[in-house]
Scaffold this motif. Structure first.
Motif, PDB file in Angstrom:
ATOM      1  N   PRO A 100       0.902  -0.972   0.187  1.00 26.08           N
ATOM      2  CA  PRO A 100      -0.043   0.367   0.431  1.00 26.08           C
ATOM      3  C   PRO A 100       0.831   1.527  -0.153  1.00 26.08           C
ATOM      4  O   PRO A 100       1.390   1.786   1.133  1.00 26.08           O
ATOM      5  N   GLU A 101       0.461   2.485  -0.608  1.00 28.15           N
ATOM      6  CA  GLU A 101       1.371   3.472  -0.290  1.00 28.15           C
ATOM      7  C   GLU A 101       0.183   4.633   0.673  1.00 28.15           C
ATOM      8  O   GLU A 101      -0.697   5.018  -0.051  1.00 28.15           O
ATOM      9  N   VAL A 102       1.404   5.312   1.020  1.00 32.73           N
ATOM     10  CA  VAL A 102       0.603   6.456   2.047  1.00 32.73           C
ATOM     11  C   VAL A 102       0.925   7.513   1.437  1.00 32.73           C
ATOM     12  O   VAL A 102       1.440   7.652   0.880  1.00 32.73           O
ATOM     13  N   LEU A 103      -0.070   8.718   1.322  1.00 36.38           N
ATOM     14  CA  LEU A 103      -0.601   8.861   0.333  1.00 36.38           C
ATOM     15  C   LEU A 103      -0.931  10.773   1.233  1.00 36.38           C
ATOM     16  O   LEU A 103      -1.383  10.235   2.697  1.00 36.38           O
ATOM     17  N   PRO A 104      -0.072  12.254   1.257  1.00 39.65           N
ATOM     18  CA  PRO A 104      -0.159  13.053   1.872  1.00 39.65           C
ATOM     19  C   PRO A 104      -1.912  13.278   2.009  1.00 39.65           C
ATOM     20  O   PRO A 104      -2.833  13.432   1.177  1.00 39.65           O
ATOM     21  N   CYS A 105      -1.656  14.004   3.344  1.00 40.28           N
ATOM     22  CA  CYS A 105      -3.385  14.295   3.280  1.00 40.28           C
ATOM     23  C   CYS A 105      -3.635  14.513   4.185  1.00 40.28           C
ATOM     24  O   CYS A 105      -3.150  15.447   5.230  1.00 40.28           O
ATOM     25  N   ASP A 106      -4.544  15.546   3.970  1.00 41.95           N
ATOM     26  CA  ASP A 106      -4.751  16.723   5.612  1.00 41.95           C
ATOM     27  C   ASP A 106      -6.070  16.642   6.366  1.00 41.95           C
ATOM     28  O   ASP A 106      -6.269  17.222   7.518  1.00 41.95           O
ATOM     29  N   GLU A 107      -6.823  16.423   5.649  1.00 40.47           N
ATOM     30  CA  GLU A 107      -8.365  15.118   6.827  1.00 40.47           C
ATOM     31  C   GLU A 107      -7.790  14.463   7.523  1.00 40.47           C
ATOM     32  O   GLU A 107      -7.673  13.529   8.043  1.00 40.47           O
ATOM     33  N   LYS A 108      -8.272  15.118   9.213  1.00 42.13           N
ATOM     34  CA  LYS A 108      -8.395  14.503  10.521  1.00 42.13           C
ATOM     35  C   LYS A 108      -8.880  12.916   9.904  1.00 42.13           C
ATOM     36  O   LYS A 108      -8.681  11.723  10.917  1.00 42.13           O
ATOM     37  N   THR A 109      -9.547  13.141   9.593  1.00 42.49           N
ATOM     38  CA  THR A 109     -11.025  11.927   8.664  1.00 42.49           C
ATOM     39  C   THR A 109     -10.477  10.893   7.676  1.00 42.49           C
ATOM     40  O   THR A 109     -11.539   9.987   7.214  1.00 42.49           O
ATOM     41  N   SER A 110      -9.149  11.159   7.238  1.00 40.91           N
ATOM     42  CA  SER A 110      -9.026  10.230   6.241  1.00 40.91           C
ATOM     43  C   SER A 110      -9.605   8.792   6.324  1.00 40.91           C
ATOM     44  O   SER A 110      -8.933   8.343   7.090  1.00 40.91           O
ATOM     45  N   LEU A 111      -9.842   8.425   5.001  1.00 47.55           N
ATOM     46  CA  LEU A 111     -10.257   7.036   4.688  1.00 47.55           C
ATOM     47  C   LEU A 111      -9.392   6.253   3.619  1.00 47.55           C
ATOM     48  O   LEU A 111      -7.753   7.135   3.607  1.00 47.55           O
ATOM     49  N   LEU A 112      -9.198   4.671   4.203  1.00 51.97           N
ATOM     50  CA  LEU A 112      -8.294   4.307   2.624  1.00 51.97           C
ATOM     51  C   LEU A 112      -9.381   4.105   1.591  1.00 51.97           C
ATOM     52  O   LEU A 112     -10.074   3.039   1.884  1.00 51.97           O
ATOM     53  N   VAL A 113      -8.550   3.498   0.649  1.00 51.63           N
ATOM     54  CA  VAL A 113      -9.121   3.326  -0.335  1.00 51.63           C
ATOM     55  C   VAL A 113      -7.937   1.728  -0.460  1.00 51.63           C
ATOM     56  O   VAL A 113      -6.588   1.618  -1.074  1.00 51.63           O
ATOM     57  N   ALA A 114      -8.900   0.575  -1.033  1.00 46.50           N
ATOM     58  CA  ALA A 114      -8.204  -0.733  -1.948  1.00 46.50           C
ATOM     59  C   ALA A 114      -8.468  -0.845  -3.279  1.00 46.50           C
ATOM     60  O   ALA A 114      -9.458   0.225  -2.981  1.00 46.50           O
ATOM     61  N   MET A 115      -8.397  -1.031  -4.547  1.00 45.31           N
ATOM     62  CA  MET A 115      -8.954  -0.420  -5.800  1.00 45.31           C
ATOM     63  C   MET A 115      -8.071  -1.809  -6.976  1.00 45.31           C
ATOM     64  O   MET A 115      -6.799  -2.497  -6.464  1.00 45.31           O
ATOM     65  N   ASP A 116      -8.576  -1.513  -7.611  1.00 41.71           N
ATOM     66  CA  ASP A 116      -8.218  -2.759  -8.772  1.00 41.71           C
ATOM     67  C   ASP A 116      -9.081  -1.724  -9.865  1.00 41.71           C
ATOM     68  O   ASP A 116      -9.709  -1.589  -9.797  1.00 41.71           O
ATOM     69  N   PRO A 117      -7.532  -0.806 -10.104  1.00 41.90           N
ATOM     70  CA  PRO A 117      -8.108   0.127 -10.990  1.00 41.90           C
ATOM     71  C   PRO A 117      -8.204  -0.124 -12.595  1.00 41.90           C
ATOM     72  O   PRO A 117      -9.006   0.273 -13.222  1.00 41.90           O
ATOM     73  N   LEU A 118      -7.982  -1.527 -12.780  1.00 38.66           N
ATOM     74  CA  LEU A 118      -8.178  -2.307 -14.327  1.00 38.66           C
ATOM     75  C   LEU A 118      -8.728  -3.352 -14.507  1.00 38.66           C
ATOM     76  O   LEU A 118      -7.866  -4.091 -14.301  1.00 38.66           O
ATOM     77  N   ASP A 119     -10.220  -3.607 -13.718  1.00 35.12           N
ATOM     78  CA  ASP A 119     -10.552  -5.725 -14.038  1.00 35.12           C
ATOM     79  C   ASP A 119     -10.980  -6.171 -15.752  1.00 35.12           C
ATOM     80  O   ASP A 119     -11.484  -5.310 -16.119  1.00 35.12           O
ATOM     81  N   GLY A 120     -10.740  -6.851 -15.371  1.00 32.29           N
ATOM     82  CA  GLY A 120     -11.091  -7.929 -16.751  1.00 32.29           C
ATOM     83  C   GLY A 120      -9.481  -7.883 -18.174  1.00 32.29           C
ATOM     84  O   GLY A 120     -10.696  -7.432 -18.447  1.00 32.29           O
TER      85      GLY A 120
END
Ligand SMILES: O=P(O)(O)OC[C@H]1O[C@](O)(COP(=O)(O)O)[C@@H](O)[C@@H]1O
Ligand SMILES: [Mg+2]
Length: 335
Positions: A100-120
């Motif tokens: 997983p790549e950690v990203l810069p974020c401002d929000e105290k309530t930032s969230l996690l994203v799991a993705m399959d950017p191109l399925d199929g």
């Protein structure tokens, strides 16, 4: 072009459903907007496809040992860049990256994203439907664990989404007990829906699976398939696109069951990845009145052991998944 005034956007959906959850409203709006923007970018590239020279192989293998297509890379860069710019995402787990790549974020309530950017991916070169899949999780508390630990300890998805690039581009969002379907208007760039929750229709009759693998399935599953074909009344029909997003979407709209079970040999845990394929589809199904199981357990109750973990997946209309469970010997309880 005429725009029905009752159309609703993903923004309207999130606003409506977060009226009593102001803390997560902003990150959810920013993340949904990033998914919409990525959908517009991907759909516009896909319209030209081979003319842009983007429908071939990238000549490399990903962390899972699978061949990477140029569009897999484009999807990865597109969505990762948008999530980074949103500053609402703490970390992104992707099929295309080992960690997983950690990203810069401002929000105290930032969230996690799991993705399959191109399925199929295997559908790209033949101009058949493909998609992008996302699950959004709250980080566990305390959130100081390792990048992998964040995803392994997260609870079930807060919001799930997929984009389906086909005759038109659909965005399906599941959040707060509802699944909604939006369509991209390519002229205005808006994703529009009728504002009503989508439910799997009753009495679905579609099953979707790659039957070529049946000889490697467990006997109860083989018997179930044989029963579907020879005895079940009413009878069912087979439809298989070969992209989870496309197969799931058809079954969501028409009523059906999708099966990618475990196999003897190389796929003893199935093929699909828990955190960014099975989980989001299970969450979308659940919010649309359906169920998902690995054959024994509700997908949404599985605690991941690794970020790219694979699981068997059986998902769809509640009556069809229950029937599958009863016939294969693992009736689902409490659902
Ligand atoms: O060719 P198979 O084994 O039937 O696999 C089809 C399945 O593999 C997948 O394409 C895997 O997706 P990726 O393209 O993201 O690797 C699923 O979408 C699909 O349901
Ligand atoms: Mg996939």
């Amino acid at each position: 072009m005429y725009k029905n005034p009752s159309f609703r956007t993903p923004f309207d959906f999130i606003m409506e459903k977060t009226s009593d959850n102001q803390t997560e409203r902003t990150p959810l709006l920013l993340i949904t907007a990033a998914i919409e923007q990525g959908g517009r970018t991907m759909a516009s590239l896909l319209r030209k496809g081979p003319l842009l020279g983007i429908t071939g192989s990238a000549q490399i293998r990903n962390v899972q040992g699978e061949g990477v297509q140029t569009l897999d890379q484009i999807g990865q860069e597109t969505f990762l860049g948008l999530f980074r710019r949103s500053r609402a995402v703490l970390s992104v787990l992707s099929e295309e990256a080992e960690m997983p790549e950690v990203l810069p974020c401002d929000e105290k309530t930032s969230l996690l994203v799991a993705m399959d950017p191109l399925d199929g991916s295997s559908n790209i070169s033949v101009n058949a439907p493909i998609g992008s899949i996302f699950s959004i999780f709250r980080p566990p508390a305390p959130s100081s664990s390792s990048p992998e630990g964040l995803f392994l300890n997260a609870s079930s998805p807060l919001l799930s989404a997929y984009l389906l690039y086909s005759v038109s581009t659909s965005l399906v969002l599941a959040f707060s007990g509802e699944t909604r379907v939006f369509t991209l208007d390519p002229d205005t760039g808006e994703f529009l829906g009728d504002g009503s929750p989508w439910r799997f229709p009753d009495k679905g009759k579609i099953y979707s699976t790659n039957e070529a693998y049946l000889p490697r399935w467990e006997k109860p599953l083989q018997d179930y398939l044989s029963w579907i074909k020879k005895e079940r009344n009413p009878s069912m029909i087979l439809r298989y696109i070969g992209a989870l997003v496309g197969d799931f979407h058809r079954n969501l709209l028409k009523g059906g069951i999708y099966l990618y079970p475990a196999e003897a040999g190389e796929k003893t845990s199935g093929k699909l990845r828990l955190l960014y394929e099975a989980c989001p589809m299970a969450h979308i199904a659940r919010n649309a009145g359906g169920i998902a199981t690995d054959g024994k357990q509700d997908i949404l109750t599985i605690v991941p052991r690794s970020v790219h973990q694979r699981v068997p997946l059986i998902v769809g209309s509640v009556d069809l998944v229950r029937e599958f469970q009863e016939r294969t010997g693992h009736p689902l309880s409490g659902l």
